[in-house]
Motif scaffolding. Structure first.
Motif, PDB file in Angstrom:
ATOM      1  N   LYS A   1       0.676  -0.888   0.370  1.00  0.00           N
ATOM      2  CA  LYS A   1       0.227  -0.113  -0.236  1.00  0.00           C
ATOM      3  C   LYS A   1       1.237   1.337  -0.074  1.00  0.00           C
ATOM      4  CE  LYS A   1      -3.867  -1.888   2.013  1.00  0.00           C
ATOM      5  NZ  LYS A   1      -4.957  -2.102   3.625  1.00  0.00           N
ATOM      6  N   ILE A   2       0.556   1.980  -0.987  1.00  0.00           N
ATOM      7  CA  ILE A   2       1.771   3.751  -0.907  1.00  0.00           C
ATOM      8  C   ILE A   2       1.651   4.253   0.124  1.00  0.00           C
ATOM      9  CG2 ILE A   2       1.533   5.561  -2.374  1.00  0.00           C
ATOM     10  CD1 ILE A   2       1.111   4.155  -4.925  1.00  0.00           C
ATOM     11  N   ASP A   3       0.333   4.331   0.783  1.00  0.00           N
ATOM     12  CA  ASP A   3       0.666   5.204   2.143  1.00  0.00           C
ATOM     13  C   ASP A   3       1.145   4.299   3.155  1.00  0.00           C
ATOM     14  OD1 ASP A   3      -1.829   6.761   0.728  1.00  0.00           O
ATOM     15  OD2 ASP A   3      -3.117   6.488   1.701  1.00  0.00           O
ATOM     16  N   ASP A   4       1.444   3.154   3.038  1.00  0.00           N
ATOM     17  CA  ASP A   4       1.882   2.291   4.171  1.00  0.00           C
ATOM     18  C   ASP A   4       3.816   2.750   3.398  1.00  0.00           C
ATOM     19  OD1 ASP A   4      -0.803   1.861   5.724  1.00  0.00           O
ATOM     20  OD2 ASP A   4      -0.365   0.166   5.061  1.00  0.00           O
ATOM     21  N   PHE A   5       4.077   2.569   2.514  1.00  0.00           N
ATOM     22  CA  PHE A   5       5.520   2.801   1.777  1.00  0.00           C
ATOM     23  C   PHE A   5       6.240   3.930   2.506  1.00  0.00           C
ATOM     24  CE2 PHE A   5       9.085   2.775  -1.081  1.00  0.00           C
ATOM     25  CZ  PHE A   5       9.235   1.393  -1.030  1.00  0.00           C
ATOM     26  N   VAL A   6       4.962   5.166   1.870  1.00  0.00           N
ATOM     27  CA  VAL A   6       6.182   6.615   1.944  1.00  0.00           C
ATOM     28  C   VAL A   6       5.788   6.986   2.504  1.00  0.00           C
ATOM     29  CG1 VAL A   6       5.317   6.504  -0.359  1.00  0.00           C
ATOM     30  CG2 VAL A   6       3.283   7.705   1.315  1.00  0.00           C
ATOM     31  N   SER A   7       5.207   6.782   4.012  1.00  0.00           N
ATOM     32  CA  SER A   7       5.220   6.828   5.140  1.00  0.00           C
ATOM     33  C   SER A   7       6.319   6.836   5.771  1.00  0.00           C
ATOM     34  CB  SER A   7       3.929   6.650   6.098  1.00  0.00           C
ATOM     35  OG  SER A   7       4.393   4.663   6.260  1.00  0.00           O
ATOM     36  N   ARG A   8       6.865   5.473   5.761  1.00  0.00           N
ATOM     37  CA  ARG A   8       8.417   5.608   5.987  1.00  0.00           C
ATOM     38  C   ARG A   8       9.828   6.316   5.523  1.00  0.00           C
ATOM     39  NH1 ARG A   8       7.981   0.624   9.116  1.00  0.00           N
ATOM     40  NH2 ARG A   8       5.718  -0.070   8.688  1.00  0.00           N
ATOM     41  N   ALA A   9      10.831   6.175   6.201  1.00  0.00           N
ATOM     42  CA  ALA A   9      11.926   7.279   5.813  1.00  0.00           C
ATOM     43  C   ALA A   9      12.396   6.533   4.632  1.00  0.00           C
ATOM     44  CB  ALA A   9      13.133   7.053   6.673  1.00  0.00           C
ATOM     45  N   SER A  10      12.987   7.783   3.888  1.00  0.00           N
ATOM     46  CA  SER A  10      13.099   7.366   2.895  1.00  0.00           C
ATOM     47  C   SER A  10      14.373   6.302   2.251  1.00  0.00           C
ATOM     48  CB  SER A  10      13.377   9.024   1.412  1.00  0.00           C
ATOM     49  OG  SER A  10      14.607   9.555   2.186  1.00  0.00           O
ATOM     50  N   ALA A  11      14.941   6.513   3.395  1.00  0.00           N
ATOM     51  CA  ALA A  11      16.399   5.859   3.285  1.00  0.00           C
ATOM     52  C   ALA A  11      16.251   3.960   3.026  1.00  0.00           C
ATOM     53  CB  ALA A  11      17.484   6.461   4.737  1.00  0.00           C
TER      54      ALA A  11
ATOM     55  N   SER B   1       9.581   8.301  -8.623  1.00  0.00           N
ATOM     56  CA  SER B   1       8.630   9.335  -9.022  1.00  0.00           C
ATOM     57  C   SER B   1       6.961   8.594  -9.354  1.00  0.00           C
ATOM     58  CB  SER B   1       9.101   9.636 -10.509  1.00  0.00           C
ATOM     59  OG  SER B   1       8.198  10.774 -11.093  1.00  0.00           O
ATOM     60  N   LEU B   2       6.807   7.665  -9.708  1.00  0.00           N
ATOM     61  CA  LEU B   2       5.585   6.942  -9.998  1.00  0.00           C
ATOM     62  C   LEU B   2       4.963   7.058  -8.894  1.00  0.00           C
ATOM     63  CD1 LEU B   2       3.643   5.678 -11.608  1.00  0.00           C
ATOM     64  CD2 LEU B   2       4.276   3.625 -10.956  1.00  0.00           C
ATOM     65  N   LEU B   3       5.637   6.920  -7.390  1.00  0.00           N
ATOM     66  CA  LEU B   3       5.149   7.114  -5.676  1.00  0.00           C
ATOM     67  C   LEU B   3       4.442   8.388  -5.820  1.00  0.00           C
ATOM     68  CD1 LEU B   3       7.492   4.723  -3.737  1.00  0.00           C
ATOM     69  CD2 LEU B   3       5.068   4.079  -4.458  1.00  0.00           C
ATOM     70  N   ALA B   4       5.186  10.060  -6.242  1.00  0.00           N
ATOM     71  CA  ALA B   4       4.784  10.780  -6.111  1.00  0.00           C
ATOM     72  C   ALA B   4       3.456  11.628  -6.376  1.00  0.00           C
ATOM     73  CB  ALA B   4       6.391  11.680  -6.135  1.00  0.00           C
ATOM     74  N   LYS B   5       3.333  10.824  -7.786  1.00  0.00           N
ATOM     75  CA  LYS B   5       2.305  11.277  -8.882  1.00  0.00           C
ATOM     76  C   LYS B   5       1.118  11.060  -8.710  1.00  0.00           C
ATOM     77  CE  LYS B   5       5.239  11.641 -13.021  1.00  0.00           C
ATOM     78  NZ  LYS B   5       5.491  11.343 -14.199  1.00  0.00           N
ATOM     79  N   ASN B   6       0.611  11.443  -8.458  1.00  0.00           N
ATOM     80  CA  ASN B   6      -1.539  11.528  -8.319  1.00  0.00           C
ATOM     81  C   ASN B   6      -1.720  10.577  -9.396  1.00  0.00           C
ATOM     82  OD1 ASN B   6      -1.977  13.283  -6.036  1.00  0.00           O
ATOM     83  ND2 ASN B   6      -1.451  14.433  -7.270  1.00  0.00           N
ATOM     84  N   LYS B   7      -1.518   9.877 -10.347  1.00  0.00           N
ATOM     85  CA  LYS B   7      -1.609   9.853 -11.614  1.00  0.00           C
ATOM     86  C   LYS B   7      -2.203   7.843 -10.951  1.00  0.00           C
ATOM     87  CE  LYS B   7       0.294  11.784 -15.911  1.00  0.00           C
ATOM     88  NZ  LYS B   7       0.867  11.650 -16.595  1.00  0.00           N
TER      89      LYS B   7
END
Length: 461
Positions: free
Chosen positions: A259-269, A301-307
């Motif tokens: 799930k993208i929300d779970d993934f991007v909530s963690r540190a970028s490293a 980049s894909l994770l950051a886009k709203n598409k």
């Protein structure tokens, strides 16, 4: 030099008294200095020293002479010796690999065999501080991934023991001086002077320039390598925890998703490292050569886009698809075209679906359960037999309260079903072809509210 190396050994706990140490010896100044040094501390440390040497048969009589030289020196110094010759060219041809890789594989296979035979504790290599600097510089030029920017490890697990490198704290010049001081005349490989080889180019052309600015460059880079190694070890542990918590994996077909929300909530490293753990899982740790940091940038980049419902291509037919709030990795060659699955479902009876699940049909006298995995209707309102199939172009269905009918495609979109799952989704129809149940999503009939002795219950499990 002895005090410097001894302090380095003690700092990193490279040796323990009473242990057996195998030494990889080519006949060159680095390995000969190492063999002599370990021989010099053999009594003090109470260690058993055994020399190993490999003739790769790549330089004809010259490489054989290297092996014979090491054997003769070991006799003079009263050191146990084991030598071998390996067929690098044959291994290279049979496995369709490069010369250096073929030589390394055969060399390490021999080392592993001897580690087990002697029940040895250590395998020592003569890599020095300049080797470390060259390695770090080459990675700096070629790698865009900080987790790959690490040097030669001081020690690592190998064949039931450890590989150790006690000379990473000294320079090649110091080892050459050591050989001269102790009357050691090593064998010299003429290929080491050719700048056609990448490592030689860095050693001959680049390293002297940097050393002119920092005479202790080897110490600086060794400290950097150890710091990066310690940091990376911690980050990898955290990344593995995140992988277990966030990533869902499947084996048949081979897939991974999160799930993208779970993934991007963690540190970028951690995101970057989990991304690489996913790739290692999918590629079985055999990463394609054409996989680069560019693919990582595309994914981030894909994770950051709203598409939504966007797809990017990775090597070896790996697809990465963004489906609403999910990112899914799967291999195109494993995802079939529309399955065109179609089976008759008898009542009572069951049908095994292509995804390994099944739909069970029974007669019921009363309604006992009702959930997304269950469909119940009156037998009098159906035209038997029932059919289970996958979707077809133009499929539509209707249900109570809907004005008209709706395309299955639109139902999937509304339910945020990933593209690659839609072609295998089970559809239940009666014998007239009317869609009764898009399993788990939509039902044509509401829950019957009249008493009947002829309910039909379908259950998806």
């Amino acid at each position: 030099m002895k005090d410097v190396v001894t302090d380095f050994i003690e700092k990193h706990q490279l040796l323990l008294p009473g242990k057996t140490v195998l030494v990889a010896v080519s006949g060159g100044p680095d390995s000969m200095a190492l063999l002599h040094f370990l021989k010099s501390i053999q009594m003090e440390w109470n260690i058993r020293v055994i020399a190993l040497s490999v003739d790769h048969q790549l330089r004809g009589e010259e490489s054989r002479a290297d092996l014979n030289f090491v054997e003769r020196i070991c006799q003079e110094w009263s050191i146990e010796f084991v030598g071998t010759s390996v067929d690098v060219e044959g291994h290279k041809k049979n496995n369709q690999i490069g010369t250096q890789r073929a030589a390394r594989e055969l060399r390490y296979r021999f080392f592993a065999e001897q580690m087990k035979y002697f029940q040895a504790d250590y395998l020592a290599f003569g890599h020095h501080g300049d080797d470390q600097a060259e390695t770090m510089l080459m990675k700096l030029v070629r790698s865009g991934d900080s987790s790959s920017f690490s040097g030669i490890p001081v020690k690592r697990e190998f064949a039931g023991g450890k590989i150790i490198r006690p000379f990473l704290c000294v320079t090649k010049g110091e080892l050459e001086n050591y050989c001269e001081a102790h009357g050691i005349v090593p064998r010299m490989d003429p290929s080491n002077e050719s700048v056609d080889y990448t490592r030689n180019f860095y050693r001959i052309k680049v390293l002297p320039l940097l050393k002119s600015k920092n005479g202790n460059l080897h110490k600086t880079i060794q400290h950097l390598s150890e710091s990066l190694e310690a940091d990376e070890e911690f980050l990898q542990l955290e990344a593995k925890k995140m992988f277990k918590e966030v990533v869902h994996t499947e084996e048949n077909p081979l897939r991974a998703s999160f799930k993208i929300d779970d993934f991007v909530s963690r540190a970028s490293a951690l995101q970057r490292r989990v991304y690489h753990l996913i790739l290692n899982y999918l590629y079985y740790n055999d990463l394609p050569k054409d996989l680069s940091y560019v693919h990582e940038e595309q994914l981030l980049s894909l994770l950051a886009k709203n598409k939504r419902n966007v797809q990017i291509d990775f090597p070896r037919h790996l697809k990465v698809e963004k489906a609403y709030n999910k990112l899914i990795f799967y291999f195109q060659e494993l995802e079939k075209n529309p399955l065109n699955f179609h089976e008759v479902l008898n009542v009572p009876g069951e049908v095994l679906l292509p995804n390994g699940k099944k739909i069970i049909a029974t007669y019921q006298h009363e309604i006992t359960r009702m959930d997304n995995h269950t469909y119940i209707c009156l037998e009098s309102e159906l035209v038997l037999p029932l059919h289970i199939r996958t979707r077809r172009d133009g499929d539509r269905m209707s249900w109570k309260g809907l004005n008209g009918s709706k395309k299955l495609k639109d139902i999937f979109i509304d339910a945020k079903i990933p593209l690659q799952d839609r072609n295998s989704w089970p559809v239940v129809t009666d014998n007239n072809g009317d869609i009764l149940w898009l399993v788990g999503l939509k039902k044509r009939d509401p829950i019957p509210n009249q008493k009947s002795s002829s309910y039909i219950q379908l259950y998806y499990e």
